[in-house]
Each structure stands twice: as C-alpha cells, then as structure tokens.
Design a protein around this motif. Sequence first.
Motif, PDB file in Angstrom:
ATOM      1  N   ARG A  72      -0.623   7.531  -6.472  1.00 34.61           N
ATOM      2  CA  ARG A  72       0.127   6.281  -6.660  1.00 34.61           C
ATOM      3  C   ARG A  72       1.564   6.557  -7.103  1.00 34.61           C
ATOM      4  O   ARG A  72       2.490   5.872  -6.698  1.00 34.61           O
ATOM      5  N   MET A  73       1.743   7.576  -7.956  1.00 34.32           N
ATOM      6  CA  MET A  73       3.094   7.938  -8.413  1.00 34.32           C
ATOM      7  C   MET A  73       3.956   8.375  -7.245  1.00 34.32           C
ATOM      8  O   MET A  73       5.146   8.056  -7.192  1.00 34.32           O
ATOM      9  N   ARG A  74       3.377   9.108  -6.307  1.00 28.58           N
ATOM     10  CA  ARG A  74       4.142   9.628  -5.167  1.00 28.58           C
ATOM     11  C   ARG A  74       4.676   8.501  -4.287  1.00 28.58           C
ATOM     12  O   ARG A  74       5.680   8.675  -3.618  1.00 28.58           O
ATOM     13  N   THR A  75       4.034   7.338  -4.300  1.00 29.66           N
ATOM     14  CA  THR A  75       4.550   6.209  -3.514  1.00 29.66           C
ATOM     15  C   THR A  75       5.736   5.558  -4.222  1.00 29.66           C
ATOM     16  O   THR A  75       6.582   4.962  -3.574  1.00 29.66           O
ATOM     17  N   VAL A  76       5.798   5.687  -5.542  1.00 29.08           N
ATOM     18  CA  VAL A  76       6.868   5.079  -6.340  1.00 29.08           C
ATOM     19  C   VAL A  76       8.032   6.048  -6.527  1.00 29.08           C
ATOM     20  O   VAL A  76       9.194   5.656  -6.420  1.00 29.08           O
ATOM     21  N   ALA A  77       7.725   7.314  -6.817  1.00 33.60           N
ATOM     22  CA  ALA A  77       8.750   8.323  -7.112  1.00 33.60           C
ATOM     23  C   ALA A  77       8.328   9.654  -6.493  1.00 33.60           C
ATOM     24  O   ALA A  77       7.808  10.535  -7.182  1.00 33.60           O
ATOM     25  N   PRO A  78       8.525   9.826  -5.185  1.00 38.21           N
ATOM     26  CA  PRO A  78       8.025  11.011  -4.495  1.00 38.21           C
ATOM     27  C   PRO A  78       8.619  12.335  -4.962  1.00 38.21           C
ATOM     28  O   PRO A  78       7.992  13.375  -4.797  1.00 38.21           O
ATOM     29  N   GLU A  79       9.795  12.319  -5.576  1.00 37.25           N
ATOM     30  CA  GLU A  79      10.451  13.559  -6.012  1.00 37.25           C
ATOM     31  C   GLU A  79      10.250  13.865  -7.492  1.00 37.25           C
ATOM     32  O   GLU A  79      10.799  14.841  -7.998  1.00 37.25           O
ATOM     33  N   LEU A  80       9.469  13.056  -8.175  1.00 39.59           N
ATOM     34  CA  LEU A  80       9.250  13.244  -9.607  1.00 39.59           C
ATOM     35  C   LEU A  80       8.407  14.497  -9.857  1.00 39.59           C
ATOM     36  O   LEU A  80       7.371  14.689  -9.237  1.00 39.59           O
ATOM     37  N   ARG A  81       8.869  15.325 -10.765  1.00 36.61           N
ATOM     38  CA  ARG A  81       8.146  16.555 -11.117  1.00 36.61           C
ATOM     39  C   ARG A  81       6.985  16.206 -12.044  1.00 36.61           C
ATOM     40  O   ARG A  81       7.153  15.412 -12.974  1.00 36.61           O
ATOM     41  N   VAL A  82       5.825  16.838 -11.784  1.00 38.48           N
ATOM     42  CA  VAL A  82       4.602  16.525 -12.518  1.00 38.48           C
ATOM     43  C   VAL A  82       3.919  17.819 -12.945  1.00 38.48           C
ATOM     44  O   VAL A  82       3.798  18.760 -12.161  1.00 38.48           O
ATOM     45  N   VAL A  83       3.461  17.827 -14.202  1.00 45.36           N
ATOM     46  CA  VAL A  83       2.622  18.909 -14.701  1.00 45.36           C
ATOM     47  C   VAL A  83       1.252  18.303 -14.959  1.00 45.36           C
ATOM     48  O   VAL A  83       1.112  17.415 -15.798  1.00 45.36           O
ATOM     49  N   LEU A  84       0.255  18.771 -14.201  1.00 40.30           N
ATOM     50  CA  LEU A  84      -1.121  18.301 -14.387  1.00 40.30           C
ATOM     51  C   LEU A  84      -1.761  19.092 -15.521  1.00 40.30           C
ATOM     52  O   LEU A  84      -1.698  20.320 -15.536  1.00 40.30           O
ATOM     53  N   CYS A  85      -2.369  18.374 -16.470  1.00 39.75           N
ATOM     54  CA  CYS A  85      -2.916  18.996 -17.670  1.00 39.75           C
ATOM     55  C   CYS A  85      -4.400  18.658 -17.816  1.00 39.75           C
ATOM     56  O   CYS A  85      -4.771  17.488 -17.700  1.00 39.75           O
ATOM     57  N   SER A  86      -5.218  19.664 -18.107  1.00 44.46           N
ATOM     58  CA  SER A  86      -6.617  19.394 -18.395  1.00 44.46           C
ATOM     59  C   SER A  86      -7.336  20.652 -18.846  1.00 44.46           C
ATOM     60  O   SER A  86      -6.918  21.761 -18.535  1.00 44.46           O
TER      61      SER A  86
END
Length: 174
Positions: free
Chosen positions: A107-121
Amino acid sequence: MSQCANKKRVLVIDDSEAIHTDFRRILNPEQRRGQDDLELLEEALFGPAPTRELAREEPEFEVDSAFQGQEGVAKIREAQTEGRPYELVFLDYRMPPGWNGAETLRRMRTVAPELRVVLCSAYSDYSWAELLREFSDLQLLKELRKPFNGQEVRQLALTLTTSQDGGPASGVSQ
C-alpha cells in the motif's frame, strides 16, 4: 524555518510502544540524556563530552509513530500532501490485528514508491528473497532483525537519509 523542518523525517510503523520509544532514543541521543546535576557538574569541570559534540554534527531526526499499517499509510499520504514527506520508514513485519508488513509495504508503494523502508522483525513470515521478488528495489528496501543493535539502527538511518554528497537520499543509489 522551524527546527523540525531541518530534521530528517522518519516514520516508525510498529504495534509496540516500547519499539517506538527505542527508536526515539536511538535516533535522538540527546533526548535520552537528561542532564542531571552530576552531568552538569561534569560538563562545567571537563567541558562537553565528545559524544555530545558528535551528536550535534550529525543530522537530527524527527521521529513519528504509527501503530498499524493503515495508520502508517495515512500518515505517509498526509506528509506527502503537506509537502513534508518522510525520508525513511522502519516497518514491522507483524502488527496484529491489522495489515502485516508486506501488505503495508504494498500500500505504501502506491502512495510513495520511492520511499526508503527498513523491514524489522524477529520473525520470518516472508523470506527476504520473496520480498525482493515482489518489490525488487534493493536501494529502497533493507532488513533489520530484532532485537536490533542501536548503532546499526542509527547507521541505517544516517545512510538511508543522506546521499553521498550529503544531500537528501531521494533517487540516489547506493
């Protein structure tokens, strides 16, 4: 221009209040150090501690919180609309009862496709290979395993929000 406007904007999307607190302490080291009487005396006698001087030279972060994926995507959309987009998102894989990290990322990629993301778990609901096949953006997507190391978090934030020439990271490959 306000002081907040000069800070690098980071969004933490995680269902745990403690994780949000940890990110704030790591990304804003001066906030975690309240100057008590002993610290003030030490500074008067010996001058400012070197770590404090370094912290002033490094970029500051404005850390915002969302506790579910839906809330996070709404904040990203709002930040874009206001012209104050986030530079980085730390996103948890698991956030019951709402969207998980992969759905939130879609869903984020449809709003801000160039936003950098760090997946944490701490969990592996999806393999890294599966995520990369779907999202295929190594410059924009990183992984961080919990429990995380504070230095690693800060270094990721500094690296992913700053280009090689010291400017914003937008559109810069690493």
